[in-house]
Scaffold this motif. Structure first.
Motif, PDB file in Angstrom:
ATOM      1  N   HIS A 346      -5.633  54.458  -5.733  1.00 25.14           N
ATOM      2  CA  HIS A 346      -5.825  53.823  -7.044  1.00 25.14           C
ATOM      3  C   HIS A 346      -4.485  53.486  -7.707  1.00 25.14           C
ATOM      4  N   GLN A 347      -3.516  54.420  -7.621  1.00 24.76           N
ATOM      5  CA  GLN A 347      -2.229  54.154  -8.260  1.00 24.76           C
ATOM      6  C   GLN A 347      -1.528  52.958  -7.622  1.00 24.76           C
ATOM      7  N   GLU A 348      -1.555  52.883  -6.307  1.00 26.65           N
ATOM      8  CA  GLU A 348      -0.918  51.751  -5.623  1.00 26.65           C
ATOM      9  C   GLU A 348      -1.635  50.450  -5.932  1.00 26.65           C
ATOM     10  N   ARG A 349      -2.958  50.533  -6.070  1.00 25.81           N
ATOM     11  CA  ARG A 349      -3.720  49.337  -6.408  1.00 25.81           C
ATOM     12  C   ARG A 349      -3.362  48.851  -7.814  1.00 25.81           C
ATOM     13  N   SER A 350      -3.224  49.787  -8.752  1.00 25.99           N
ATOM     14  CA  SER A 350      -2.883  49.402 -10.127  1.00 25.99           C
ATOM     15  C   SER A 350      -1.485  48.816 -10.209  1.00 25.99           C
ATOM     16  N   LYS A 351      -0.604  49.224  -9.277  1.00 28.49           N
ATOM     17  CA  LYS A 351       0.752  48.681  -9.233  1.00 28.49           C
ATOM     18  C   LYS A 351       0.836  47.441  -8.343  1.00 28.49           C
ATOM     19  N   LYS A 352      -0.334  46.977  -7.863  1.00 27.80           N
ATOM     20  CA  LYS A 352      -0.421  45.777  -7.029  1.00 27.80           C
ATOM     21  C   LYS A 352       0.406  45.903  -5.758  1.00 27.80           C
ATOM     22  N   ALA A 353       0.374  47.077  -5.167  1.00 25.95           N
ATOM     23  CA  ALA A 353       1.057  47.256  -3.880  1.00 25.95           C
ATOM     24  C   ALA A 353       0.352  46.421  -2.824  1.00 25.95           C
ATOM     25  N   SER A 354       1.118  45.747  -1.980  1.00 27.40           N
ATOM     26  CA  SER A 354       0.530  44.868  -0.976  1.00 27.40           C
ATOM     27  C   SER A 354      -0.092  45.675   0.150  1.00 27.40           C
ATOM     28  N   LEU A 355      -1.021  45.052   0.869  1.00 32.00           N
ATOM     29  CA  LEU A 355      -1.639  45.711   2.020  1.00 32.00           C
ATOM     30  C   LEU A 355      -0.607  45.999   3.101  1.00 32.00           C
ATOM     31  N   GLN A 356       0.378  45.097   3.251  1.00 28.59           N
ATOM     32  CA  GLN A 356       1.416  45.326   4.258  1.00 28.59           C
ATOM     33  C   GLN A 356       2.239  46.560   3.912  1.00 28.59           C
ATOM     34  N   HIS A 357       2.537  46.729   2.626  1.00 25.27           N
ATOM     35  CA  HIS A 357       3.293  47.910   2.200  1.00 25.27           C
ATOM     36  C   HIS A 357       2.521  49.188   2.515  1.00 25.27           C
ATOM     37  N   VAL A 358       1.209  49.159   2.267  1.00 27.26           N
ATOM     38  CA  VAL A 358       0.383  50.335   2.540  1.00 27.26           C
ATOM     39  C   VAL A 358       0.322  50.607   4.038  1.00 27.26           C
TER      40      VAL A 358
END
Length: 773
Positions: A346-358
């Protein structure tokens, strides 16, 4: 802190195998599809430390010279058969289609898993993210990403379904997340076919308040289905059904049960390591064990792997699943194995982290020493790329199994029906044969082909082309002088609104101003005959519409003639005399309907050529809301004092930097005349586009209904009359049949079995045509 042992692997090169040969044979059909940039290389047996070296990217690709290429070719054939049957019979129980069903509790990470797997940023939420079934069909092929989204709207009362385009020709994967989210919301909004689906082209122009207008009346879950089709050179080959999470509500429970109970479907059992340990009491575990007790169709996914403590000694229940140490699920073991995943939180999603980064974070996680030990212990790597490989392999095998079983069941069903027909032969009657086998079969087959063409074939394409061509035949007013030309980068008002424009009918402002001056009273300059100006444009462009519609009618009936010939050949076989006789007997009917269509179009041309006051009725047109916007568009451009130009320098054709110069228009046209021109450009353009839409809709629907209703319904009577059988009335034929066979139930049963035989034979023919296995 855990110490990374392996560096993050590089993004793999594209798969070298022949992409299951779907580049040419995998059109976007009525179904779903995801895109994925995950690693689709074959998994290695063990994981090495950096000192032992890393295999080159090419070594990950399958050796096409080995026996594996033959297996790929075979699976490609089954996938081709699978896609063709799914396209022809999307909702036929006799032709089941394999898919991968994602099963899990609410917030188990199912949507996050699919986002990472497909490379499409699907909507995810802390609580409920999925409110309906979402079918995603992914195929590897083509040279670029392409996607389309439909909404399958179900009417519970009539038990009917209709497929409505929501977004087509999507070429940017970055847009997919938002479009998919609003497709799901629109599916809720149109539950039980109570409202018309608003396409994405309309929603994208609205704010969130407008999009969610009336949301209080939308159901929490809907039986409508979102269908996503994706194709691209790096796509995996599988079909996935994303389902709402199990939360105690009866609708998601039924959706999940209906999907995973089908033996041709695979199951992805999604458990979250961030919640309590799974138990036999969990609904998802119960359903998996009930419908796949041996786990033969199941692959297990453990999300939030970053919250696990990986150890070979005393680990969590989820680590036990990976190592197969203890039985926690009543001897239930997924044959597709268990796979831990580190997905976007959720935190990464709220920070708009890319799928590639994940995905990079996931690679780092599974490169840590403790995770390396577990992977070496069980002899396989972890990560979303490896899951994609496993799912693609399992899906290909399941498709192969399903098609083979389908061919066998078809043969068995046809044999049963054929034996019944032999034991219960129909009465031989020449007149009845001529009626039933020739005339009625011809009529029914023609009606079927015309309706298919009108729903998804050439007839509906012609209707779409007519609407586009009529819109193009509307004056495109330019807020520039002829001598100024159209500056680079300028977009006409109608094109910006999504209407069809081909720039062939541009009307520059000095041309319009000439018309205004021509119809301005010399005694009173404020008196302008606006009706005459409107009339001049109306006469010119309505004449163009007349020419376009005449060509449209010719094309429509050319398609009908083609279908008539196809049906005659299918019904009559090699009997050319009978075929020609049937077609000749329909000449008068065809001519009459063509003439009546042309007469109706002429009436519409006369109507739209009448006084503008008789046609203008803004309340009928949704375009009335664009009047002020159109005026502001033209007023803005007409009153711009400077014009940006780019000049060429030298013979090389290079351009100098853009510069601004005073506009010639401001020296020629006064502010008062610019104001008049802006008003007339908006009013005339609005009226002509409104009439164009109304005209093409009325004419197109009438021409289509003339074929699909009047013409097809009169084919059988016309043939009876033409073959001098009209005196053999339906009542006489029925009474004669009753005398020979009084068992009405058997007669009805024979008709139903004949239809069943026809359908089974048709499916069998398609299978034989699209496959040689």
């Amino acid at each position: 802190m855990r110490t990374p042992i392996l560096s993050s692997p590089k993004t793999p090169t594209p798969h070298s195998r022949n992409s299951y040969q779907l580049a040419k044979s995998a059109p976007l059909v009525l179904y779903p599809t995801p895109q994925s940039s995950v690693d689709i290389a074959s998994p290695r047996k063990s994981i090495s430390s950096p000192s032992s070296g890393r295999s080159s990217p090419s070594s990950k690709n399958r050796d096409t010279s080995s026996d594996g290429s033959d297996s790929d070719d075979e699976i490609a054939e089954y996938l081709r058969a699978h896609d063709e049957l799914r396209k022809l019979y999307p909702h036929d129980d006799k032709v089941p289609h394999s898919r991968i069903c994602v099963l899990g509790a609410q917030s188990a990470g199912k949507s996050s898993f699919l986002s990472s797997l497909t490379g499409i940023d699907l909507y995810c939420a802390v609580r409920k993210a999925t409110s309906c079934r979402t079918l995603i069909s992914s195929r590897r092929g083509g040279i670029a990403f392409k996607a389309e989204i439909f909404i399958l709207v179900l009417n519970i009362e009539t038990n009917e379904a209709r497929s409505v385009p929501f977004a087509t020709s999507i070429s940017d994967v970055a847009e997919m997340g938002e479009i998919c989210h609003w497709a799901g919301e629109e599916a809720r909004r149109t539950d039980n076919d109570l409202r018309d689906v608003r396409p994405w082209s309309e929603l994208v122009t609205m704010d969130n308040e407008g999009k969610k207008d009336g949301e209080a009346d939308w159901p929490e879950f809907t039986r409508n289905v979102v269908v996503i089709n994706v194709i691209g050179p790096d796509r995996p080959n599988f079909d996935i059904e994303d389902l709402p999470g199990l939360n105690g509500h009866h609708i998601p429970f039924k959706m999940v049960s209906d999907c995973i109970s089908q033996p041709q479907n695979l199951i992805v059992l999604c458990l979250s390591a961030g919640s309590k340990d799974a138990s036999l009491a969990d609904p998802e575990i119960k359903l998996a064990r009930k419908f796949d007790p041996t786990g033969a169709r199941t692959i297990g996914v453990i999300t939030r792997a970053d919250q696990l403590i990986p150890t070979l000694e005393v680990g969590s229940t989820f680590i036990d699943y990976l190592l197969d140490l203890r039985d926690h699920l009543g001897e239930f073991r997924p044959q597709g194995l268990w796979w831990p995943l580190r997905l976007r939180n959720h935190q990464e999603r709220s920070k708009k982290a890319s799928l590639q980064h994940v995905r990079d974070l996931e690679r780092e996680l599974f490169s840590e020493e403790d995770w390396i030990k577990i992977q070496n212990q069980i002899g396989r790597e972890f990560g979303i790329g490896k899951v994609a490989v496993k799912l693609e392999e399992m899906f290909g095998s399941k498709v192969r199994e399903n098609v083979i079983l389908l061919k066998k069941s078809l043969r068995d069903s046809m044999q049963i029906q054929n034996e019944w027909m032999i034991n219960n032969p129909s009465i031989e009657d020449p007149i009845g044969t001529l009626h039933d086998i020739i005339i009625y079969r011809f009529s029914d087959l023609l009606d079927t082909k015309i309706r298919r063409s009108n729903q998804s074939g050439q007839l509906v394409d012609l209707q779409t082309k007519l609407e586009a061509d009529i819109q193009k035949a509307v004056p495109e007013f330019m807020p520039f002088l002829v001598d100024e030309g159209v500056p680079e980068g300028y977009q006409s008002f109608w094109k910006s609104q999504g209407f069809h424009v081909d720039h062939q009918d541009r009307v520059f402002v000095d041309t319009l101003l000439g018309s205004i001056h021509e119809y301005t009273s010399r005694r009173n300059p404020d008196e302008i005959d606006s009706r005459a100006i409107m009339r001049s444009y109306q006469e010119k462009y309505v004449n163009k519409w007349d020419t376009i519609t005449k060509h449209h009618v010719i094309s429509l009936w050319a398609e009908v003639d083609k279908l008539l010939l196809e049906v005659a050949k299918e019904v009559c076989g090699e009997n050319v005399v009978l075929r020609d006789t049937l077609l000749e007997r329909l000449d008068n009917l065809t001519y009459t309907n063509k003439s009546e269509t042309s007469n109706f179009i002429q009436e519409m041309i006369n109507l739209f050529s009448s006084s503008p006051e008789d046609l203008i009725c803004p309340s009928k047109f949704r375009l009335k809301n664009l009047k002020d916007e159109a005026y502001r568009h033209y007023h803005k451009h007409l009153n711009q004092s400077w014009q940006t130009i780019t000049t060429n320098t030298g013979s090389s054709g290079s351009s100098s930097p853009a510069s601004s110069v005073p506009r010639l228009l401001h020296d020629i046209i006064s502010p008062e005349d610019r104001e008049k021109c802006a008003r007339f450009q908006a009013n005339i353009g609005l009226n002509m586009m409104s009439w164009a839409i109304e005209f093409s809709s009325i004419v197109g629907k009438q021409a289509q209904s003339r074929i699909t209703e009047r013409f097809t319904k009169n084919v059988a009577p016309a043939l009876r009359k033409g073959m001098q059988l009209d005196q053999v009335t339906e009542n006489v034929r029925k009474r004669a049949g009753d005398l020979f066979e009084s068992d009405k139930k058997k007669k009805k049963d024979r008709v139903m079995r004949m239809k069943e035989m026809t359908k089974l034979s048709e499916i069998q023919q398609h299978l034989d045509r699209i496959s040689e296995f």
